[in-house]
Design a protein around this motif. Sequence first.
Motif, short mmCIF file in Angstrom:
data_model
loop_
_atom_site.label_atom_id
_atom_site.label_comp_id
_atom_site.label_asym_id
_atom_site.label_seq_id
_atom_site.Cartn_x
_atom_site.Cartn_y
_atom_site.Cartn_z
N GLY A 71 -5.00 69.19 -36.84
CA GLY A 71 -3.65 69.20 -37.43
C GLY A 71 -2.89 68.20 -36.99
O GLY A 71 -3.36 67.23 -35.81
N THR A 72 -1.46 68.05 -37.16
CA THR A 72 -0.52 67.30 -36.57
C THR A 72 0.45 67.74 -35.53
O THR A 72 0.90 68.64 -35.87
N LEU A 73 0.41 66.80 -34.55
CA LEU A 73 1.28 67.33 -33.54
C LEU A 73 2.29 66.45 -33.39
O LEU A 73 2.01 65.00 -33.28
N SER A 74 3.51 66.81 -33.14
CA SER A 74 4.72 65.90 -33.22
C SER A 74 5.51 66.20 -31.98
O SER A 74 5.58 67.73 -31.49
N VAL A 75 6.19 65.45 -31.09
CA VAL A 75 6.96 65.74 -30.20
C VAL A 75 8.05 64.74 -30.08
O VAL A 75 8.03 63.57 -30.59
N SER A 76 9.41 65.51 -30.11
CA SER A 76 10.62 64.59 -29.98
C SER A 76 11.36 65.32 -28.50
O SER A 76 11.23 66.24 -28.22
N LEU A 77 12.19 64.22 -28.33
CA LEU A 77 12.95 64.57 -27.14
C LEU A 77 14.24 63.80 -27.10
O LEU A 77 14.39 62.81 -27.89
N MET A 78 15.37 64.95 -26.83
CA MET A 78 16.73 64.29 -27.31
C MET A 78 17.59 64.98 -26.24
O MET A 78 17.20 65.91 -25.46
N ARG A 79 18.95 64.60 -26.20
CA ARG A 79 19.83 65.22 -25.09
C ARG A 79 20.13 66.61 -25.82
O ARG A 79 19.97 66.92 -27.32
N ARG A 80 20.23 67.70 -25.04
CA ARG A 80 20.31 69.09 -25.52
C ARG A 80 21.53 69.07 -26.56
O ARG A 80 22.56 68.55 -26.34
N TYR A 81 21.07 69.77 -27.53
CA TYR A 81 22.05 70.28 -28.42
C TYR A 81 22.41 71.86 -28.31
O TYR A 81 21.27 72.48 -28.08
N ALA A 82 23.54 72.14 -28.80
CA ALA A 82 24.04 73.53 -28.46
C ALA A 82 23.52 74.40 -29.46
O ALA A 82 23.55 75.72 -29.13
N ASP A 83 23.12 74.18 -30.51
CA ASP A 83 22.94 75.25 -31.37
C ASP A 83 21.35 75.34 -31.97
O ASP A 83 20.95 75.43 -33.04
N ILE A 134 6.78 75.44 -34.22
CA ILE A 134 7.68 74.46 -33.58
C ILE A 134 8.19 75.31 -32.36
O ILE A 134 8.65 76.37 -32.33
N VAL A 135 7.87 74.64 -31.26
CA VAL A 135 8.48 75.21 -30.08
C VAL A 135 9.47 74.30 -29.48
O VAL A 135 9.14 73.09 -29.35
N ALA A 136 10.75 74.66 -29.21
CA ALA A 136 11.94 74.03 -28.81
C ALA A 136 12.37 74.62 -27.34
O ALA A 136 12.62 75.71 -27.37
N VAL A 137 12.43 73.52 -26.50
CA VAL A 137 12.77 74.03 -25.11
C VAL A 137 14.28 73.39 -24.68
O VAL A 137 14.21 72.16 -24.77
N SER A 143 18.22 67.88 -21.51
CA SER A 143 17.27 67.65 -22.52
C SER A 143 16.57 68.65 -23.49
O SER A 143 16.33 69.66 -23.02
N THR A 144 16.39 68.43 -24.72
CA THR A 144 15.74 69.50 -25.78
C THR A 144 14.53 68.71 -25.89
O THR A 144 14.26 67.74 -26.37
N VAL A 145 13.29 69.30 -25.57
CA VAL A 145 11.96 68.78 -25.91
C VAL A 145 11.43 69.99 -27.12
O VAL A 145 11.53 70.88 -27.12
N THR A 146 10.90 69.34 -28.34
CA THR A 146 10.58 70.02 -29.44
C THR A 146 9.08 69.46 -29.72
O THR A 146 8.71 68.25 -29.83
#
Length: 176
Positions: A71-83, A134-137, A143-146
């Motif tokens: 399957g396809t694994l994707s990873v994104s990292l950004m500053r934490r978002y509130a919602d 999707i796992v979002a931390v 930071s938020t890692v998805t």
Amino acid sequence: MEPTEATEHARQRLAAAIDAAVQGAIPGVRLDGPFVVERKEQPLVIDRAGSIAGSSFYETEQTVRTAKGHGTLSVSLMRRYADTTCTPTATPPSPGDPAGYGPHVSCRWGSGPQGAPVLTTVITGEAPGLVRTIVAVDNRDGSTVTVGFEFEGSSEPVDRTQLQSIATDYRVTLYP
């Protein structure tokens, strides 16, 4: 805070960190190639409630193969978002109904290292046989890692625990 690390350095560091996290979380995994991390910009948006979203972020994706499939694994990292939210579908899809209801969404909250909130969302029915997890931390470092994984079939090549392990790996961060 917006990360201060030079973009090229961050891209190389994150590619190595994500590769190490994936290799550590998924025994016997094979990748179709290296992770190539890109920096992108998310436009600034202010909603009616006054919440502000928008920043630069990093993302990558790669085809992964395990003994159970691929399957396809994707990873994104950004500053934490509130919602970080999830609205589950009220009615489960009907088994064997080819027309289906459209996507079915289920979600559950958990916690990661140091009590970081973890949201796991599973979406089925976007296309026949397609499953997207999707796992979002929301990490304590701001930071938020998805981590997302999509595959077709009934046997998960990568499970939710493995995705959470990647998302909570200490090396996968905006703030080294």
